[in-house]
Every structure is written in C-alpha cells, then in structure tokens.
Design a protein around this motif. Sequence first.
Motif, PDB file in Angstrom:
ATOM      1  N   UNK A  68       0.822  -1.208   0.000  1.00  0.00           N
ATOM      2  CA  UNK A  68       0.000   0.000   0.000  1.00  0.00           C
ATOM      3  C   UNK A  68       0.859   1.264   0.000  1.00  0.00           C
ATOM      4  N   UNK A  69       1.832   1.330   0.895  1.00  0.00           N
ATOM      5  CA  UNK A  69       2.572   2.578   1.062  1.00  0.00           C
ATOM      6  C   UNK A  69       3.650   2.787  -0.002  1.00  0.00           C
ATOM      7  N   UNK A  70       3.792   1.832  -0.912  1.00  0.00           N
ATOM      8  CA  UNK A  70       4.710   2.052  -2.028  1.00  0.00           C
ATOM      9  C   UNK A  70       4.162   3.107  -2.977  1.00  0.00           C
ATOM     10  N   UNK A  71       2.844   3.221  -3.035  1.00  0.00           N
ATOM     11  CA  UNK A  71       2.227   4.171  -3.978  1.00  0.00           C
ATOM     12  C   UNK A  71       1.198   5.080  -3.302  1.00  0.00           C
ATOM     13  N   UNK A  72       0.973   4.912  -1.992  1.00  0.00           N
ATOM     14  CA  UNK A  72      -0.042   5.705  -1.305  1.00  0.00           C
ATOM     15  C   UNK A  72       0.529   6.319  -0.026  1.00  0.00           C
ATOM     16  N   UNK A  73      -0.133   7.363   0.414  1.00  0.00           N
ATOM     17  CA  UNK A  73       0.096   7.940   1.738  1.00  0.00           C
ATOM     18  C   UNK A  73      -1.258   8.360   2.290  1.00  0.00           C
ATOM     19  N   UNK A  74      -1.321   8.551   3.596  1.00  0.00           N
ATOM     20  CA  UNK A  74      -2.580   8.921   4.238  1.00  0.00           C
ATOM     21  C   UNK A  74      -2.421  10.317   4.828  1.00  0.00           C
TER      22      UNK A  74
END
Length: 298
Positions: free
Chosen positions: A192-198
Amino acid sequence: MSPRNRRPRRRKAAPAPATVAWWKRPVTWLLTIVIGAVGAWLGAVLLGTINQWKPANELAEELAGRGPLVVLDVKHVPYPQEGALDYVYPAGSDLARLDADRPDDPTVQAGAVDVERSTWEITLVGTRDEAAEAVDLRPVLVEPCRPPLTGIREPNESQGESAKVVLVTHVDRPNPRMLVEDREGTDAGAPFFATHKITLPKGEKNVIQVRALSAKQHCRWRLELDYLAGGGRQTMVISAPGDKPFEVTGRADDSAYTWFYLSPIYNCRAKDGTKTERLRITGAEYAQMMRDKRTCPY
C-alpha cells in the motif's frame, strides 16, 4: 447593724455571650467548602460532557501538546469476514461462563486470541495547521512467533463479505508489509505505502483498518507508524488497549485443542440426547468427527 441583721449582697448576673455573626460560624465555613467541592466536581463533569462535541479545531488544540499526530482509539473488529475466522480461549478459561453464553467479542471480553486473522481499527487525528502524512505502517514482533495456541476453540461462521478495503499484513512472514486487500481492484496484494500515503488534516479523525494474518504460528506484535510532520519524519508505536501487543494464532491440529465449541447452526445434541446452544466436546472428539465427515459428534 449586727452581722446577723446584715442583708446578703446580690450577685451580678453573668453577661450573655455575644452572638457570633453567621459568616464566622464553623458550620458555615464547612458548608462553603462542601458546596465548593461539589460545584467543582459538577463543573468538571459538565466540561467533560461538552468536550465530547468539540469541533475539529478545538479538538486539535486540546491535543496539540501531545505531538503532531495522536491515536484517539484502537478498536478490535469482531465481525464475521472482517474479524477472526475462529477464536481460541485460554486453556484455563471459566468453562461455566463460556458454556452459558458466548461473549459478543471474545477477544476483548474473554481474553481469546483470533485464529488466522485479527482485525483492528485505529483512529488518528492530526493536531497541527500543516497536515501530517502517514507514509508507512508495519508490524514489529515483540518476540519470535511460536507454535499455535491449543486452548478452547470456537468457530466464527461467515455472515457475508465486507465491501471495505483494508490493509492486510502477514505477521508470520519475514519483514511483513501492509498490502492492499481489495479483491475486486487491480491493486490487490500490492504494498500500500509504495504508492499511497494517508493525509491527516488538523482535527479530522481518520480510521485505518489493519488485518493481520498468520497461518500456522502464534504471533504478538506492535505497529510502527512513520509520518511526516513539521518538515521531518517521525515514528509512533501503536499498541492494543492496555498497552498490550496485538495477537493472532494459526490453527493447530484439531486433536491438540483441549475443548471445542460446536456451531449452534447444526443443532447438535449432547451425548445424553439433550439439546444445548453451547455444546462443548474434546479436541479428540472433534478430530474424530472431522475424520468421519460428520457435523455432529453423537
């Protein structure tokens, strides 16, 4: 005049005690202290009640002294499909209590451990004008994983699929990462965090749902959250309520469990023919039932 005919002297009456002003009386001071204490307590209760409805900016200001990012709540998810497949109660659990009624959430109310998967919802809130950004979340084991638990197992039948997209991680594998569990999406299984951030704006509550999986081992872990705030990268450690580690256990051999609770949907009767909603049999009996391909042991 002779002493015999002398009149006795009249004694003077003692002066009446002066009246003490009401504001100087001890009882008045005592009542003042008591009333003041009660008033302060009521004020605190009222303030606490009002704070439950604080707008986002006031909530952020209240939490600002605790850092740019605050964990508001960590909640176990017991629902079918979103939560555990089965539960394992500790071997020394109160059988009389469990025989009478299953807890709504065995993990929280009876100390059970989720079997194969454990799902939690973590509520975060940013406290600064500049939004914080969560850029990585990972489980960190508190000890090496061990063989699966073999206490008292109970099934948790499915009641339908969930439409939610959650972050899933295999805690029994080396260097576990948060993956996308979107069965219908193209990103399913991708980190998930390879291409996303929250993004975590000031005062806005954000819920992250995490599902941890383990096929064969009993694992205990905490979560580490990396986030950007104030121009730097920081790390926060997240634990289960009570500052305890999260837990999940894989499945053991059926015969290894001390006891099994059978699902009530099969309407199984006890050995003497009586009907019960909470039929409990031994692990050996359950294993034999599975070998015989039966849904009830007797």
